[in-house]
Design a protein around this motif. Structure first.
Motif, PDB file in Angstrom:
ATOM      1  N   MET A 142      -8.134  -0.570   2.390  1.00  0.00           N
ATOM      2  CA  MET A 142      -7.838  -0.851   1.072  1.00  0.00           C
ATOM      3  C   MET A 142      -6.744   0.031   0.321  1.00  0.00           C
ATOM      4  O   MET A 142      -5.989  -0.219  -0.486  1.00  0.00           O
ATOM      5  CB  MET A 142      -8.885  -1.305   0.066  1.00  0.00           C
ATOM      6  N   ARG A 143      -7.250   1.295   0.211  1.00  0.00           N
ATOM      7  CA  ARG A 143      -6.585   2.350  -0.386  1.00  0.00           C
ATOM      8  C   ARG A 143      -5.110   2.239   0.017  1.00  0.00           C
ATOM      9  O   ARG A 143      -4.101   2.550  -0.631  1.00  0.00           O
ATOM     10  CB  ARG A 143      -7.204   3.506  -0.347  1.00  0.00           C
ATOM     11  N   LYS A 144      -4.872   2.432   1.478  1.00  0.00           N
ATOM     12  CA  LYS A 144      -3.527   2.531   2.081  1.00  0.00           C
ATOM     13  C   LYS A 144      -2.844   1.478   1.708  1.00  0.00           C
ATOM     14  O   LYS A 144      -1.525   1.641   1.458  1.00  0.00           O
ATOM     15  CB  LYS A 144      -3.898   2.421   3.589  1.00  0.00           C
ATOM     16  N   LEU A 145      -3.323   0.064   1.383  1.00  0.00           N
ATOM     17  CA  LEU A 145      -2.699  -0.969   1.086  1.00  0.00           C
ATOM     18  C   LEU A 145      -1.983  -0.739  -0.424  1.00  0.00           C
ATOM     19  O   LEU A 145      -1.022  -1.018  -0.693  1.00  0.00           O
ATOM     20  CB  LEU A 145      -3.412  -2.352   1.272  1.00  0.00           C
ATOM     21  N   VAL A 146      -3.124  -0.306  -1.074  1.00  0.00           N
ATOM     22  CA  VAL A 146      -2.614  -0.302  -2.616  1.00  0.00           C
ATOM     23  C   VAL A 146      -1.778   0.952  -2.766  1.00  0.00           C
ATOM     24  O   VAL A 146      -0.588   0.784  -3.399  1.00  0.00           O
ATOM     25  CB  VAL A 146      -3.730   0.466  -3.363  1.00  0.00           C
ATOM     26  N   ASN A 147      -1.668   2.170  -1.902  1.00  0.00           N
ATOM     27  CA  ASN A 147      -0.551   3.011  -2.019  1.00  0.00           C
ATOM     28  C   ASN A 147       0.845   2.516  -1.234  1.00  0.00           C
ATOM     29  O   ASN A 147       1.796   2.902  -1.787  1.00  0.00           O
ATOM     30  CB  ASN A 147      -1.016   4.461  -0.930  1.00  0.00           C
ATOM     31  N   ALA A 194       1.591  13.712  -6.462  1.00  0.00           N
ATOM     32  CA  ALA A 194       1.440  15.141  -6.350  1.00  0.00           C
ATOM     33  C   ALA A 194      -0.109  15.203  -6.550  1.00  0.00           C
ATOM     34  O   ALA A 194      -0.651  16.107  -5.758  1.00  0.00           O
ATOM     35  CB  ALA A 194       2.069  15.771  -7.590  1.00  0.00           C
ATOM     36  N   VAL A 195      -0.689  14.550  -7.252  1.00  0.00           N
ATOM     37  CA  VAL A 195      -2.218  14.409  -7.499  1.00  0.00           C
ATOM     38  C   VAL A 195      -2.716  14.237  -6.063  1.00  0.00           C
ATOM     39  O   VAL A 195      -3.870  14.865  -5.726  1.00  0.00           O
ATOM     40  CB  VAL A 195      -2.800  13.637  -8.602  1.00  0.00           C
ATOM     41  N   LEU A 196      -2.433  13.242  -5.588  1.00  0.00           N
ATOM     42  CA  LEU A 196      -2.790  12.801  -4.020  1.00  0.00           C
ATOM     43  C   LEU A 196      -2.317  13.787  -3.030  1.00  0.00           C
ATOM     44  O   LEU A 196      -2.595  13.316  -1.911  1.00  0.00           O
ATOM     45  CB  LEU A 196      -2.400  11.286  -3.650  1.00  0.00           C
TER      46      LEU A 196
END
Length: 338
Positions: free
Chosen positions: A1-6, A59-61
């Motif tokens: 899910m996080r990959k999709l959001v990114n 940058a945070v990620l």
């Protein structure tokens, strides 16, 4: 899910980065050739801020995707510094300097746009306190409560059909020549005065380029017909180009060094700003300003549409923008060494 959001975030990031990259071409594209593209100049501050936010996000990620916005922002560093300056410049040595102030006074709140009494007196007090050598006013109205008696020399030109609104140049130094460019079929205009300053003479242009006639309130903009709004802005940009060409032609015939100040009704990312500045002029905000340097009360972002441009061979000692709500514009001032 996080990959999709990114992935979705990066897609949006790519679109915004591309839009900002395209905006770097705006100074070279005339509004009369591509009027729709020229409208993008109004959105450049928003695009810069959004790209900066994307840069911070990646940058945070600790993601390499941050390089996209970083590279685009670096490529347009002159655009970034037109929006925000980290450090200003000032000097206590003001010997042999000339102080300038420009202010669109919005008819001294004639029709009570601001819910406050005493605006004419407050503006008079501000100018008296700052005490500039030369003061250029746009949308000037002969209000009985104004007081600029400290100036021995004054040139006003009422170009508006009603003869109620004027451009005015106030000066502590004498004029040897003055005049108006008298744009056709518009209330906007440019006036000039050749001013003798000790052993030197300079030409001061007081500029008020074509207005857009749109509300600065986000609620009003949301309710407006977008197609009509866009068409109106495109039309005003075309008129600004014609007015700018007339101004530059006049500047080229000047026997003296030129100072151009006033309300451009356009940003530092525009074709018309670039054309005027290219006449051997420098932007006093970029040389000595600090912060956003906003000059117009626009709700969406800090807009800088008023400028003081001075000859390249002069030293800009300081620049100041005033956070006082006495008009829909904010006054700006600069001190220079000729």
């Amino acid at each position: 899910m996080r990959k999709l959001v990114n992935k979705i975030v990066f897609f949006i990031n790519s679109l915004v980065a591309f839009a900002l990259l395209m905006s770097y071409l705006l100074p070279y594209v005339s509004p009369q050739t591509f009027p729709l593209l020229s409208v993008l100049s109004l959105a450049v501050p928003i695009l810069i801020v959004i790209n900066a936010l994307f840069l911070f996000y990646w940058a945070v990620l600790l993601k390499r995707k941050m390089l996209l916005s970083l590279i685009v922002l670096i490529l347009g560093i002159s655009h970034v510094t037109s929006l925000y300056k980290l450090r200003g410049k000032s000097s206590e040595n003001t010997n042999d300097t000339l102080s300038l102030l420009s202010y669109n006074v919005h008819a001294f709140n004639r029709f009570k746009w601001i819910d406050a009494d005493g605006i004419p007196k407050d503006i008079s007090k501000l100018v008296k306190t700052e005490n500039p050598d030369i003061f250029c006013a746009q949308e000037f109205y002969n209000n009985p409560d104004i007081d600029f008696k400290q100036y021995k020399y004054k040139y006003d030109y009422f170009h508006h059909r009603s003869k109620e609104l004027a451009l005015v140049i106030f000066s502590k130094y004498p004029f040897i020549n003055k005049g108006s460019l008298s744009f056709e079929k518009t209330a906007n205009n440019v006036i000039f005065a050749d001013i003798v300053i000790k052993s030197d003479t300079i030409r001061i242009y007081n500029v008020h380029l074509q207005s857009h006639g749109i509300s600065t309130k986000t609620d009003d903009l949301a309710k407006a017909d977008s197609q009509k709004l866009l068409k109106r802005i495109q039309t005003s940009f075309k008129k600004q180009q014609t007015q700018t060409e007339q101004l530059i032609e006049h500047m080229k015939s000047s026997p003296y060094r030129n100072v151009v100040m006033g309300d451009f009704n356009n940003t530092a990312y525009s074709y018309i700003y670039d054309k005027i500045k290219s006449e051997d002029l420098q932007d006093t905000f970029k040389e000595a300003g600090k912060g956003f340097g906003k000059t117009f009360n626009f709700e969406l972002f800090p807009a800088r549409i008023d400028f003081i441009l001075v000859p390249d061979d002069t030293e800009v000692v300081s620049f100041k923008s005033y956070d006082v709500e006495l008009s829909d514009h904010y006054p700006i001032s600069s001190i220079i060494k000729l």
